[in-house]
Design a protein around this motif. Structure first.
Motif, PDB file in Angstrom:
ATOM      1  N   ALA A  63       5.474   7.934  14.779  1.00 26.61           N
ATOM      2  CA  ALA A  63       4.057   7.902  14.423  1.00 26.61           C
ATOM      3  C   ALA A  63       3.682   9.141  13.612  1.00 26.61           C
ATOM      4  CB  ALA A  63       3.197   7.814  15.682  1.00 26.61           C
ATOM      5  N   GLU A  64       4.251  10.276  13.981  1.00 26.24           N
ATOM      6  CA  GLU A  64       3.982  11.514  13.244  1.00 26.24           C
ATOM      7  C   GLU A  64       4.507  11.415  11.811  1.00 26.24           C
ATOM      8  OE1 GLU A  64       5.673  16.042  13.454  1.00 26.24           O
ATOM      9  OE2 GLU A  64       5.202  15.044  15.356  1.00 26.24           O
ATOM     10  N   VAL A  65       5.697  10.865  11.627  1.00 23.73           N
ATOM     11  CA  VAL A  65       6.266  10.695  10.290  1.00 23.73           C
ATOM     12  C   VAL A  65       5.437   9.688   9.490  1.00 23.73           C
ATOM     13  CG1 VAL A  65       8.273   9.777   9.052  1.00 23.73           C
ATOM     14  CG2 VAL A  65       8.594  11.374  10.927  1.00 23.73           C
ATOM     15  N   ALA A  66       4.980   8.634  10.140  1.00 20.01           N
ATOM     16  CA  ALA A  66       4.158   7.636   9.453  1.00 20.01           C
ATOM     17  C   ALA A  66       2.837   8.243   9.004  1.00 20.01           C
ATOM     18  CB  ALA A  66       3.915   6.442  10.362  1.00 20.01           C
ATOM     19  N   ARG A  67       2.227   9.105   9.843  1.00 16.92           N
ATOM     20  CA  ARG A  67       0.981   9.772   9.449  1.00 16.92           C
ATOM     21  C   ARG A  67       1.220  10.702   8.264  1.00 16.92           C
ATOM     22  NH1 ARG A  67       0.189  10.068  14.982  1.00 16.92           N
ATOM     23  NH2 ARG A  67       1.027  12.180  15.067  1.00 16.92           N
ATOM     24  N   ALA A  68       2.343  11.408   8.260  1.00 19.40           N
ATOM     25  CA  ALA A  68       2.641  12.327   7.167  1.00 19.40           C
ATOM     26  C   ALA A  68       2.943  11.567   5.877  1.00 19.40           C
ATOM     27  CB  ALA A  68       3.827  13.214   7.532  1.00 19.40           C
ATOM     28  N   ALA A  69       3.530  10.412   5.986  1.00 20.70           N
ATOM     29  CA  ALA A  69       3.897   9.632   4.802  1.00 20.70           C
ATOM     30  C   ALA A  69       2.750   8.782   4.280  1.00 20.70           C
ATOM     31  CB  ALA A  69       5.082   8.731   5.127  1.00 20.70           C
ATOM     32  N   GLN A  70       1.697   8.682   5.032  1.00 22.01           N
ATOM     33  CA  GLN A  70       0.589   7.802   4.652  1.00 22.01           C
ATOM     34  C   GLN A  70      -0.050   8.217   3.329  1.00 22.01           C
ATOM     35  OE1 GLN A  70      -2.363   7.499   7.685  1.00 22.01           O
ATOM     36  NE2 GLN A  70      -2.783   5.383   7.168  1.00 22.01           N
ATOM     37  N   GLY A  71      -0.317   9.472   3.122  1.00 25.50           N
ATOM     38  CA  GLY A  71      -0.975   9.925   1.892  1.00 25.50           C
ATOM     39  C   GLY A  71      -0.003  10.549   0.914  1.00 25.50           C
TER      40      GLY A  71
END
Length: 172
Positions: free
Chosen positions: A117-125
């Protein structure tokens, strides 16, 4: 030595007998909520290991271990009576760490989900580090020029598949 099928059948029968004894006949107040998870027996049918789990605290687990150790003789005599084998196997009770392993695996999976989830949040923008299309596409003019120079150095078929009408071998 005994065949593995007979040893497995005897181990299953011992597991059933022990579970039934713990449920119905052993009335020790120290005995907690016990589940017999597995039974293993040696190839010579002399030693049986009964794996169990206990639902409760560490103190209840220790009390249950003591209760099982004190009831070992009664359980072994009942196993001998109900199985009919020549030599009744000695019984050893071992606490199965199945519950602890399952809890540990659940913790590891929760950690992995959190990191995902942390990686997905970082990759979102995020945007790509280089160009949007990192693969170079040759212009049509450059590609045509490159085709003229392709081929064998002496325009012979090097592979030998006969595309140019020759066998690919040098004349002898």
């Amino acid at each position: 030595m005994v065949d593995a099928a007979r040893a497995r059948k005897l181990a299953d029968r011992i597991q059933q007998i022990v579970a039934e004894m713990l449920e119905r006949r052993i009335k020790d107040p120290r005995l907690g909520f016990v589940t017999v998870t597995d039974t293993r027996i040696t190839n010579d049918l002399r030693d049986a290991t009964v794996y169990y789990t206990v639902y409760g605290s560490d103190g209840e687990r220790a009390e249950t271990a003591a209760a099982l150790e004190s009831a070992k003789g009664v359980i072994r005599s009942e196993v001998g009576r109900r199985t009919g084998v020549r030599h009744t196997p000695s019984i050893t009770f071992v606490m199965d760490s199945l519950m602890e392993n399952a809890a540990h695996i659940d913790d590891l999976l929760a950690q992995a989900r959190a990191k995902d989830a942390e990686v997905a949040r970082a990759a979102q923008g995020a945007s790509p580090a280089g160009e949007a299309n990192p693969y170079r596409e040759a212009d049509s003019d450059e590609a045509d020029e490159g085709d003229a120079g392709e081929g064998d150095f002496d325009d012979h078929d090097a592979v030998g598949d006969g595309e140019d009408g020759r066998s690919g071998r040098p004349p002898s």
